[in-house]
Enzyme design. Sequence first.
Site, PDB file in Angstrom:
ATOM      1  N   CYS A 143      44.206 -64.564 -59.031  1.00 21.12           N
ATOM      2  CA  CYS A 143      45.324 -65.228 -59.718  1.00 21.12           C
ATOM      3  C   CYS A 143      46.447 -64.244 -60.019  1.00 21.12           C
ATOM      4  O   CYS A 143      47.620 -64.527 -59.762  1.00 21.12           O
ATOM      5  CB  CYS A 143      44.854 -65.924 -60.994  1.00 21.12           C
ATOM      6  N   HIS A 167      47.279 -70.580 -66.205  1.00 24.62           N
ATOM      7  CA  HIS A 167      45.822 -70.677 -66.129  1.00 24.62           C
ATOM      8  C   HIS A 167      45.352 -71.895 -66.922  1.00 24.62           C
ATOM      9  O   HIS A 167      45.861 -72.149 -68.021  1.00 24.62           O
ATOM     10  CB  HIS A 167      45.161 -69.424 -66.725  1.00 24.62           C
TER      11      HIS A 167
HETATM   12  N1  PCA Z   1      41.033 -68.418 -60.782  1.00 22.14           N
HETATM   13  C1  PCA Z   1      40.819 -67.045 -60.370  1.00 22.14           C
HETATM   14  C2  PCA Z   1      41.195 -67.014 -58.917  1.00 22.14           C
HETATM   15  C3  PCA Z   1      41.255 -68.425 -58.475  1.00 22.14           C
HETATM   16  C4  PCA Z   1      41.249 -69.223 -59.711  1.00 22.14           C
HETATM   17  O1  PCA Z   1      41.400 -70.441 -59.793  1.00 22.14           O
HETATM   18  C5  PCA Z   1      41.557 -66.036 -61.239  1.00 22.14           C
HETATM   19  O2  PCA Z   1      41.784 -66.304 -62.427  1.00 22.14           O
HETATM   20  O3  PCA Z   1      41.888 -64.961 -60.756  1.00 22.14           O
END
Ligand code: PCA
Length: 215
Positions: A143, A167
């Site tokens: 991410c 997020h």
């Molecule tokens: N969350 C991960 C990578 C893909 C996702 O949905 C992250 O927080 O890095």
Amino acid sequence: MKTILVTAFEPFGGETLNSSWEAVRPLQGCQIAEANIEVCQLPCVFDTSLKHLYATIEHVKPEIVIAVGEAGNRSNISVERVAININDARIPDNAGKQPVDTPVIIGGPTAYFATLPIKAIVDELKRVGIPAKVSQTAGTFVCNHVMYGLLHYLTQHAPAVRSGFIHVPYLPEQATKYSDAPSMAVEMITVALKIAIESALRNENDIAIAGGTTN
Ligand code: PCA
């Protein structure tokens, strides 16, 4: 008519779904305020995710890009402030790669700030009763990699395009597998993303408001 690109991720880390994709998928083709929404799913793979993202930006030519990912340990909609130039993977990605302390972009700046109105988004989410906060770290996995690569690419190729990363928590059906994991209903996450899009369209510049953050 403006176009807004909203990306999310495929499942990773042993999950059979990714909350970000489940919440983003219903937005495909929606019209929000004066904008059309285009969605795209990114692989949870270092580098490949960025190639996919850049090709989609070239194709869609969006005015705003909002990347979304799952953060299973978080209870809020987390609007990320900053992406850092580091890959430090706790687990392998979906291609088995596990970079440790490598740069996202060799020679790139240490960090980029999101160019979305992060405080305005958090404020509007809280007003309608959706738990939200400004987050000071997108982590060091895929991410953060995508957020950094996105901001770097747009800085170089399309500086007028605003972008950032959000997020989102697990869905309740994911959280039931763990003893104490927070979660949020997919419908609430989708509404939160619509509000974030509206806020980004309305607020070219962020508002100065204290207390948008809890860490
Ligand atoms: N969350 C991960 C990578 C893909 C996702 O949905 C992250 O927080 O890095």
